[in-house]
Structures are given as C-alpha cells and as structure tokens.
Design an enzyme around this catalytic site. Structure first.
Site, PDB file in Angstrom:
ATOM      1  N   GLN A  85       6.807   3.906   4.928  1.00  0.00           N
ATOM      2  CA  GLN A  85       6.788   3.480   6.333  1.00  0.00           C
ATOM      3  C   GLN A  85       8.196   3.077   6.778  1.00  0.00           C
ATOM      4  O   GLN A  85       8.631   3.394   7.894  1.00  0.00           O
ATOM      5  CB  GLN A  85       5.823   2.312   6.526  1.00  0.00           C
ATOM      6  CG  GLN A  85       4.400   2.560   6.087  1.00  0.00           C
ATOM      7  CD  GLN A  85       3.774   3.770   6.750  1.00  0.00           C
ATOM      8  OE1 GLN A  85       3.939   3.989   7.947  1.00  0.00           O
ATOM      9  NE2 GLN A  85       3.054   4.566   5.978  1.00  0.00           N
ATOM     10  N   ARG A 131      -3.110   4.458   9.844  1.00  0.00           N
ATOM     11  CA  ARG A 131      -2.029   3.503   9.581  1.00  0.00           C
ATOM     12  C   ARG A 131      -2.142   2.275  10.479  1.00  0.00           C
ATOM     13  O   ARG A 131      -1.894   1.152  10.041  1.00  0.00           O
ATOM     14  CB  ARG A 131      -0.671   4.191   9.750  1.00  0.00           C
ATOM     15  CG  ARG A 131      -0.347   5.096   8.568  1.00  0.00           C
ATOM     16  CD  ARG A 131       0.866   5.966   8.784  1.00  0.00           C
ATOM     17  NE  ARG A 131       1.141   6.723   7.558  1.00  0.00           N
ATOM     18  CZ  ARG A 131       2.045   7.686   7.458  1.00  0.00           C
ATOM     19  NH1 ARG A 131       2.784   8.017   8.522  1.00  0.00           N
ATOM     20  NH2 ARG A 131       2.230   8.317   6.316  1.00  0.00           N
ATOM     21  N   TYR A 183      -1.927   2.443   0.379  1.00  0.00           N
ATOM     22  CA  TYR A 183      -2.500   3.692   0.895  1.00  0.00           C
ATOM     23  C   TYR A 183      -2.117   3.971   2.340  1.00  0.00           C
ATOM     24  O   TYR A 183      -1.544   3.147   3.019  1.00  0.00           O
ATOM     25  CB  TYR A 183      -4.004   3.771   0.675  1.00  0.00           C
ATOM     26  CG  TYR A 183      -4.940   2.758   1.290  1.00  0.00           C
ATOM     27  CD1 TYR A 183      -4.579   1.862   2.270  1.00  0.00           C
ATOM     28  CD2 TYR A 183      -6.272   2.727   0.843  1.00  0.00           C
ATOM     29  CE1 TYR A 183      -5.482   0.966   2.816  1.00  0.00           C
ATOM     30  CE2 TYR A 183      -7.187   1.831   1.378  1.00  0.00           C
ATOM     31  CZ  TYR A 183      -6.782   0.949   2.362  1.00  0.00           C
ATOM     32  OH  TYR A 183      -7.687   0.066   2.888  1.00  0.00           O
ATOM     33  N   GLU A 184      -2.384   5.194   2.751  1.00  0.00           N
ATOM     34  CA  GLU A 184      -1.939   5.744   4.042  1.00  0.00           C
ATOM     35  C   GLU A 184      -0.414   5.726   4.160  1.00  0.00           C
ATOM     36  O   GLU A 184       0.142   5.532   5.231  1.00  0.00           O
ATOM     37  CB  GLU A 184      -2.581   4.994   5.217  1.00  0.00           C
ATOM     38  CG  GLU A 184      -4.072   4.904   5.184  1.00  0.00           C
ATOM     39  CD  GLU A 184      -4.750   6.259   4.981  1.00  0.00           C
ATOM     40  OE1 GLU A 184      -4.143   7.293   5.306  1.00  0.00           O
ATOM     41  OE2 GLU A 184      -5.889   6.276   4.487  1.00  0.00           O
ATOM     42  N   GLY A 185       0.252   5.960   3.064  1.00  0.00           N
ATOM     43  CA  GLY A 185       1.712   5.952   3.023  1.00  0.00           C
ATOM     44  C   GLY A 185       2.204   4.591   2.580  1.00  0.00           C
ATOM     45  O   GLY A 185       2.122   3.621   3.337  1.00  0.00           O
TER      46      GLY A 185
END
Length: 596
Positions: A447, A296, A440-442
């Site tokens: 977030q 992230r 991506y990555e959340g």
C-alpha cells in the site's frame, strides 16, 4: 465475554454535522436515506450488531470451521442463523442498485453499517463483505446477462461471492500465476489450477458461491498483461439460471491460521471447472482491481472496527479494575484501591485509541462520501475530484488504519495486563483477528509503495495537490480564530512536514528508486496523520459551533479534549516521519545480504 456498543451518536455527529450529509440530497439514493431514516437505519443496525452478531464472535474463535471428507465446510454454531438474520434484514443489499434487487442507498450508509457489523464479528462479516466486493466487480465489468444472472441472488444473500487471486507461488506478483483457462468453443472455459488463502471459499451459509478467478488463457502474453477474470459458480447453472450439477471446484483444505477462525480460509482446487470470462480477454487485473479497491477500503474499516471494540472493552475494564492509588492522591478513598483508569499510562493507551478511532471514523465516512460523489454525481468536475481523492486515500486508509487497528488491539490488551493475555476476557482474539488486516488485500508495505510509486504522480499529482489545497485552505480560514489555534497550528505543521516529504521524494526518488522504497511506509503514515488531523480540525470546529450556539452537549465537549490530545501528543509524530524519509535509503541498503 466481550461487549460491544455501536457508536451511533458519533456516526451521526460526523455525517450530519461535520460532513453535511444533507448537502448531498441531490445525488441518487440520498433522498431515500434522509437524516431521520439514516438515524433509524443505524439504530436497527446497532441492535443486530450488538445483540445477534457480537455474541457469536468468541464462539467463532473457539470453534472455527470444519472441513468434512466430501470437501464441504461447516461454519461455527450460530453463524448461519446470524448470517440469515443479516441477509433477511436486507443489510447485504443496502447500496446495490435497485434494478438488481438492492435498495440503492448511498455507499456512505453501507460503510457506517459495515463498521458496526465488523466490530461485532469480523470473521462472520467477511462472508457478506466479499460478496459485496464481487458484486461491484460484476456490475462494473460483467455483461448484462451476467449482471442479471448473478447480482440479484447475491444482493439477496442467497448466493455469496469470493475473490481468487493468490497461488502457492504467487502472492503480490500476480504476473507469476499459473491457473489456466482453456476455451471450450461454446463461450465457456475450463479453469484448472490451485488458489490459496481464499476467504469464504466454501461454507454452509448460502445456496451457491460465485468465485471470481484470475487465470491465464492458453496463448496469452506472459506477466500481468495476460491475465483474465472468470466467473466460476460452485454449482453450474441451467439456461434459466437455476442451480444444476456441482462444478469441478472444491475446497482441498482449510488453512490453520492465527485468527479469524470463524471464516473459512480455503485452498481451492479447480479441475477443469466451467467458467465464463468477465470483462475483456487479458483485462482481468483491471476488472479485479474494482473488487480489490473496494476490499481495501473494507479492510481499512476492519482495522478501525477492531480498534473500536478493543477500546470499548479496555475502557470498561479500566473503570472496574482496582489496582494501586493515583499518584496525585486517592480517587476512591472508600475502596482499597483506585480503578486503573486514574493512572496516566492507562489514560495514554485509552486516549491514543480514542483519538485515532474517532478521526478514523470521520476519514472513512469522508472517503465514502467521495465514492458516492464519484459514482452518482452528474457534475463532471465533482466526479473527477472525488474520484481522485478516493484513489489517493484508498492505500492510506488500508495501510494506516489496519496498522493502528492492530496496535490499538495490543494497547487494549495491555490495559488488561495478565488478564488480557489469557483467553477468558477475549482480548487476545482482537489482537489475532486484527493482524490479518495488515496483510491481506495487499500487504501494507505494498500500500505504501502504491501511494509513493503510483498515486502521487497520477495525473500530474492532481489528487495530492487537491488534498494539500483543501487542508491548507481549512487552516487559513481558521487562522484568526483563537479557539481553533491549538488545532490549526498542529495541523499546519503536519501539512508542512507532508509537503516537505513530498518535495524530497520528487527530488530524490527518480534518480535513486530505493529512496522511494525506504521512505514509503513513513510517508504513508505521515500522510495518514495529516488526514486524521484534518478530520480532527473539522470535528473540533463543528463542536465549538455547537457549544457556542447552545446546542452542544457532553459529546461536543469531549471532542475538544480528545482533539487537543491528538494535536499535542500524536500529531508531532509527523516530524519523526519526515526525518526518517529525509535520511534516504543508504543505511537501510548498505549491508550486504550475507551480513544478515
């Protein structure tokens, strides 16, 4: 053809003058990267990024990756050579511990270098970036044998790594995953299932690929409490760690996608592939979060990186493109028209990008230093404070800088007008590549929920109170300085808005959770503005000191102007965020579903 120039001078100004890089020389690794060596490292990284990595960027976009009938994947022309130069130069191993073949340098140095590489070619740099995240997870949760088996080869770059979370029916809600792991009785597991959106899942740039795979052991609890993490090597290893026969893991197809065409985004099929548990049984989510949190921060850096390279190309075009006359009078009377950089609206776009990029760079490097303190200091209080701020800033950096990175790529495209919309000038690639970083990555909405739902209340709100205290003390310490007033007044107003928003959430979110959800994205960006404003306060303070003692230069003069622009034209947005937060969720949630 796009161009790129690594902002080495700005990085050094932030590290050496603003953040006091030398003050950390007591921490392991920092003494090995003295300011002189840091200068040399960044200079060499700039050469590689500018001369080798960036020229491959448009090649990767145009060619993409190719999957063959046997499931193998070929990367675009030149990618393997560029990766080999990166690997052979030791760039993969900068911050990896020396005992595993790394150089043991600060994560801060790695972060500075990573910005240049990602600006130069985001798709290519995802291959080593994912590998570094996988290394972090193995070092944190792997057994001694696993560390010795996998990390040295990955640090060398001859093996690469991936993270395998997402399934066709299962994205953010990992509790729904179906990939299963069946113990074989000899310490291994048979891994079966399908994963999608797997970046760098199959390619031709390394001898082996180490997949970190989330799966559920037979009989494990439902939901996230029953998830375990496994190491699945593309090639099985013999007793000595040498490559053996091909494992039962394969690339079923490549995703057709909007951007990052040079990165192989794969559907991965696991058909009773041999895997080994990493970390505790049913503790996979905790182990994977080590990699996800590192990723992230890396994705936030991608947002900054794309915004920076797009900005640089927009500036170059704005200085050359002749269109119309300045509304305040001709600036190039010897030419038929003025360059478009004289027009206020073009300046608005350029100054927005510049002001965010320079503060974003400072925020990322400040956070990287917190990571180094958290992992390398032997003073417990320092470690705790640094770890608190690192955790707090992770969703902010990921969410804010990727939202703004995409926005700024679009702004840069707008500077080009119609020439930005066609492929020739390369601006559309920056827009398309930047878009994935918000997802991506959340996804960024996640977030924001992480910040509001978890990070604010963690440890009784210790992290957010530490941040409020640090920013408040900076404003108070400089309150009597008339030269700082244009900067500290705006920052203090932003901090007041952030504290008011925090109090509103404390009073209104518990009894009505939708209020927290409705406020979360605005709160994320409000927090981000204050964090970026704090960085501007520190940069301007340092620049003023440099100018006052006679060591200043045009770089420091430009900081004063850009910082003032941020405070006058961007920082006031905190009030709008506060107003939206305070409105609550009622109008957002009032319409029945069938009215949409």
């Amino acid at each position: 053809m796009t161009t790129y120039k690594a902002p080495v001078a700005d990085t050094l100004f932030i590290l050496n003058d603003v953040l006091g890089y030398e003050r950390y020389s007591n921490l392991p690794g920092f003494a090995d990267a003295s300011p002189d060596l840091l200068d040399a490292i960044l200079g060499e990284a700039a050469k590689l990024a500018e001369n080798v990595i960036h020229p491959l960027n448009q090649v990767g976009d145009h060619e993409g990756c190719v999957r063959h009938a046997d499931g193998s994947v070929t990367t675009p022309t030149g990618f393997k050579d560029g990766y080999d130069q990166y690997r052979e130069g030791g760039w993969m191993s900068l911050a990896i511990p020396e005992e595993f073949g790394g150089q043991g340098l600060p994560y801060t140095v790695h972060t500075a270098v990573a910005e240049y590489m990602s600006s130069a070619n985001m798709a290519l740099m995802m291959y080593p970036g994912l590998t570094q995240g996988a290394i972090a997870a193995i070092l944190e949760h792997g057994s001694d044998e696993q560390k010795q088996t996998f990390v040295p080869k990955m640090a060398e770059g001859v093996w690469t790594g991936t993270m395998n979370l997402t399934e066709p029916h299962c994205g953010t809600d990992l509790g729904l995953l179906r990939t299963k792991a069946v113990p074989t009785g000899d310490g291994a597991y048979k891994i079966s299932g399908q994963k999608i959106f797997i970046s760098a899942g199959e390619h031709d740039m390394s001898e082996n690929i180490i997949h970190l795979v989330l799966a559920r052991i037979e009989g494990a609890p439902e939901g996230v409490k029953g998830i375990s993490l496994f190491i699945v090597s593309k090639f099985k290893l013999d007793a000595d760690g040498n490559l053996g026969e091909r494992n039962a893991v394969s690339c079923g197809s490549l995703e057709e996608k909007m951007g990052i065409h040079g990165n192989s985004t794969c559907v991965m099929n696991y058909d009773e592939a041999e895997g080994y548990l990493i970390g505790a049984e049913n503790g996979g989510l905790k182990a994977m979060f080590v990699m996800m949190n590192e990723a992230r921060l890396g994705v936030g850096l991608q947002g900054l990186s794309l915004g920076e390279v797009a900005y640089q190309n927009a500036v170059a075009y704005a200085k050359e493109r002749l269109q119309g006359r300045s509304i305040s009078g001709a600036k190039s009377p010897d030419k038929k028209a003025d360059p478009i950089i004289v027009h206020p609206d073009i300046r608005r776009n350029l100054m927005n990008m510049r002001a965010f990029n320079e503060a974003g760079r400072a925020l990322i490097l400040w956070t990287a230093l917190k990571s180094d303190v958290a992992h390398r200091s032997d003073v417990e209080a320092d470690k705790q404070e640094a770890d608190d701020l690192l955790g707090l800033m992770t969703p902010i950096i990921k969410g804010v800088l990727t939202d703004k990175g995409f926005e700024h790529a679009v702004m840069a495209q707008q500077v080009f007008g119609g020439h930005g919309y066609i492929e020739e000038h390369g601006m559309s690639q920056f827009v398309r590549d930047a878009r994935i970083a918000m997802i991506y990555e959340g996804a960024n909405g996640i977030q924001a929920l992480d910040l509001v739902g978890r990070k604010l209340a963690l440890n009784g709100g210790r992290a957010v109170q530490t941040f409020f205290k640090e920013v408040g003390e900076f404003c108070e310490a400089n309150r009597a300085d008339e030269n700082m007033a244009p900067f500290t007044k705006g920052l203090k107003k932003g901090l007041n808005d952030l504290q008011a928003a925090t109090m509103w959430l404390m009073q209104n979110a518990m009894q009505k959770p939708d209020n927290a959800g409705a406020a979360s994205t605005d709160y994320l960006h409000l927090f981000g503005l204050v964090a970026l404003g704090y960085m501007w306060g520190r940069m301007v303070k340092t620049a003023q000191e440099k100018i006052a003692d006679g060591s200043g230069s045009s770089i420091h003069e430009a900081k004063l102007v850009t910082g003032r622009y941020f405070m006058e034209r961007i920082m006031p947005e905190t009030a709008a965020h506060l107003a939206r937060i305070s409105a609550g969720a009622d109008s957002m949630m009032a319409l029945p579903e069938d009215a949409f």
